[in-house]
Design an enzyme around this catalytic site. Structure first.
Site, PDB file in Angstrom:
ATOM      1  CE  LYS A   1     -60.165-105.928  30.823  1.00  0.00           C
ATOM      2  NZ  LYS A   1     -60.061-105.129  31.888  1.00  0.00           N
TER       3      LYS A   1
ATOM      4  CE1 TYR B   1     -54.490-107.391  33.322  1.00  0.00           C
ATOM      5  CE2 TYR B   1     -55.857-109.328  34.358  1.00  0.00           C
ATOM      6  CZ  TYR B   1     -55.697-108.462  33.247  1.00  0.00           C
ATOM      7  OH  TYR B   1     -56.845-108.305  32.445  1.00  0.00           O
TER       8      TYR B   1
ATOM      9  CG  ASN C   1     -61.383-101.691  31.298  1.00  0.00           C
ATOM     10  OD1 ASN C   1     -60.715-102.427  31.236  1.00  0.00           O
ATOM     11  ND2 ASN C   1     -59.983-101.330  31.120  1.00  0.00           N
TER      12      ASN C   1
ATOM     13  CG  HIS D   1     -56.761-107.896  28.566  1.00  0.00           C
ATOM     14  ND1 HIS D   1     -55.425-106.802  29.151  1.00  0.00           N
ATOM     15  CD2 HIS D   1     -55.872-109.070  27.615  1.00  0.00           C
ATOM     16  CE1 HIS D   1     -54.262-108.000  29.022  1.00  0.00           C
ATOM     17  NE2 HIS D   1     -54.620-108.617  27.519  1.00  0.00           N
TER      18      HIS D   1
ATOM     19  CD  GLU E   1     -51.751-109.954  27.469  1.00  0.00           C
ATOM     20  OE1 GLU E   1     -51.300-109.416  28.273  1.00  0.00           O
ATOM     21  OE2 GLU E   1     -53.150-110.092  26.429  1.00  0.00           O
TER      22      GLU E   1
HETATM   23  P1  ADP Z   1     -54.614-101.949  29.802  1.00  0.00           P
HETATM   24  O1  ADP Z   1     -55.771-103.091  29.920  1.00  0.00           O
HETATM   25  O2  ADP Z   1     -55.580-100.593  28.203  1.00  0.00           O
HETATM   26  O3  ADP Z   1     -53.486-102.320  29.316  1.00  0.00           O
HETATM   27  P2  ADP Z   1     -53.463-101.738  32.059  1.00  0.00           P
HETATM   28  O4  ADP Z   1     -51.959-102.900  31.519  1.00  0.00           O
HETATM   29  O5  ADP Z   1     -52.894-100.793  32.227  1.00  0.00           O
HETATM   30  O6  ADP Z   1     -53.988-101.273  30.971  1.00  0.00           O
HETATM   31  O7  ADP Z   1     -53.816-102.308  33.511  1.00  0.00           O
HETATM   32  C1  ADP Z   1     -54.588-103.821  32.985  1.00  0.00           C
HETATM   33  C2  ADP Z   1     -55.572-103.536  34.124  1.00  0.00           C
HETATM   34  O8  ADP Z   1     -56.215-103.383  35.326  1.00  0.00           O
HETATM   35  C3  ADP Z   1     -56.838-102.962  33.621  1.00  0.00           C
HETATM   36  O9  ADP Z   1     -57.321-102.869  31.715  1.00  0.00           O
HETATM   37  C4  ADP Z   1     -58.485-102.171  34.703  1.00  0.00           C
HETATM   38  O10 ADP Z   1     -58.814-103.421  33.908  1.00  0.00           O
HETATM   39  C5  ADP Z   1     -56.672-102.415  35.409  1.00  0.00           C
HETATM   40  N1  ADP Z   1     -56.388-101.521  36.088  1.00  0.00           N
HETATM   41  C6  ADP Z   1     -55.898 -99.927  35.543  1.00  0.00           C
HETATM   42  N2  ADP Z   1     -55.190 -99.070  36.506  1.00  0.00           N
HETATM   43  C7  ADP Z   1     -56.152 -99.305  36.956  1.00  0.00           C
HETATM   44  C8  ADP Z   1     -56.442 -98.652  37.841  1.00  0.00           C
HETATM   45  N3  ADP Z   1     -55.444 -97.067  38.321  1.00  0.00           N
HETATM   46  N4  ADP Z   1     -57.001 -98.251  38.671  1.00  0.00           N
HETATM   47  C9  ADP Z   1     -57.865 -99.414  38.705  1.00  0.00           C
HETATM   48  N5  ADP Z   1     -57.772-100.672  37.605  1.00  0.00           N
HETATM   49  C10 ADP Z   1     -57.003-100.252  36.954  1.00  0.00           C
HETATM   50 MG    MG Z   2     -51.657-104.035  29.613  1.00  0.00          MG
END
Ligand code: ADP
Ligand code: MG
Length: 172
Positions: free
Chosen positions: A45, A85, A148, A151, A162
């Site tokens: 990312k 997304y 984070n 992805h 994807e």
């Molecule tokens: P993952 O990437 O672990 O699959 P999700 O699909 O739930 O997690 O979320 C997609 C992305 O959205 C996350 O990787 C993160 O960058 C962002 N995200 C998820 N939850 C939050 C939150 N509570 N607040 C801010 N950003 C979030």
């Molecule tokens: Mg996800």
């Protein structure tokens, strides 16, 4: 006498061909199926690309025996990020997520490994770096629950979708 030898040779040839077909088609393909070789989509990312963590992340990917099948660097447009997304479009963090994912370049990869989808999720760690397992990529390189670092697809259906999003010719 000659006829008997000829029949013997034919029978032997048929047996050898049958054994060869059996080994090629049955043994090897069932071995591959048993191995559950999968493909998954991985993204470094914008936060991790910007802080020059791409090399360290790729190093880890290769050390954990993933095969990098495809790789490219690009910057998402807001429309592309919204579409990628779209499952999160009703979440309160959606707008920020789109801003973040378009804030700089990303590095996108197709990874191959036995159980690649689950294995890559494991290597990434939990969504929130504070809760991510020690030594996982999000634990090492993530900043917060939004930024984070990486992805990964979360299921075989998602991975197909994807991978198609970034590498349409890869999915037949
Ligand atoms: P993952 O990437 O672990 O699959 P999700 O699909 O739930 O997690 O979320 C997609 C992305 O959205 C996350 O990787 C993160 O960058 C962002 N995200 C998820 N939850 C939050 C939150 N509570 N607040 C801010 N950003 C979030
Ligand atoms: Mg996800």
């Amino acid at each position: 006498m000659k006829t008997k030898i000829l029949i013997g040779v034919i029978v032997l040839a048929i047996t050898l061909v049958t054994i060869d077909i059996y080994f090629t088609n049955h043994i090897f393909s069932s071995k591959d199926k048993a191995k559950n070789i999968e493909y998954t989509l991985a993204i470094v990312k914008p936060d991790a690309v910007q802080s020059k963590k791409t090399g360290k992340i790729i190093d880890r990917i290769e050390n954990e025996n993933f095969e990098i099948i495809k790789i490219k660097k690009l910057r998402l447009t807001p429309k592309q990020a919204e579409s990628f997304y779209s499952v999160h479009k009703n979440k309160p963090f959606f707008k920020n997520l789109v801003n973040y994912m378009t804030s700089g370049s990303i590095v996108v990869m197709v990874l191959q490994k036995e159980n690649a989808i689950e294995e890559w999720r494991k290597l990434m760690g939990s969504t929130n770096p504070e809760e991510a397992e020690e030594n996982s990529l999000r634990n090492l390189f993530g900043t917060d629950i939004e930024k984070n670092a990486v992805h990964g697809s979360d299921s075989p259906q998602t991975s197909k979708k994807e991978i198609y999003f970034f590498f349409p010719s890869f999915i037949k």
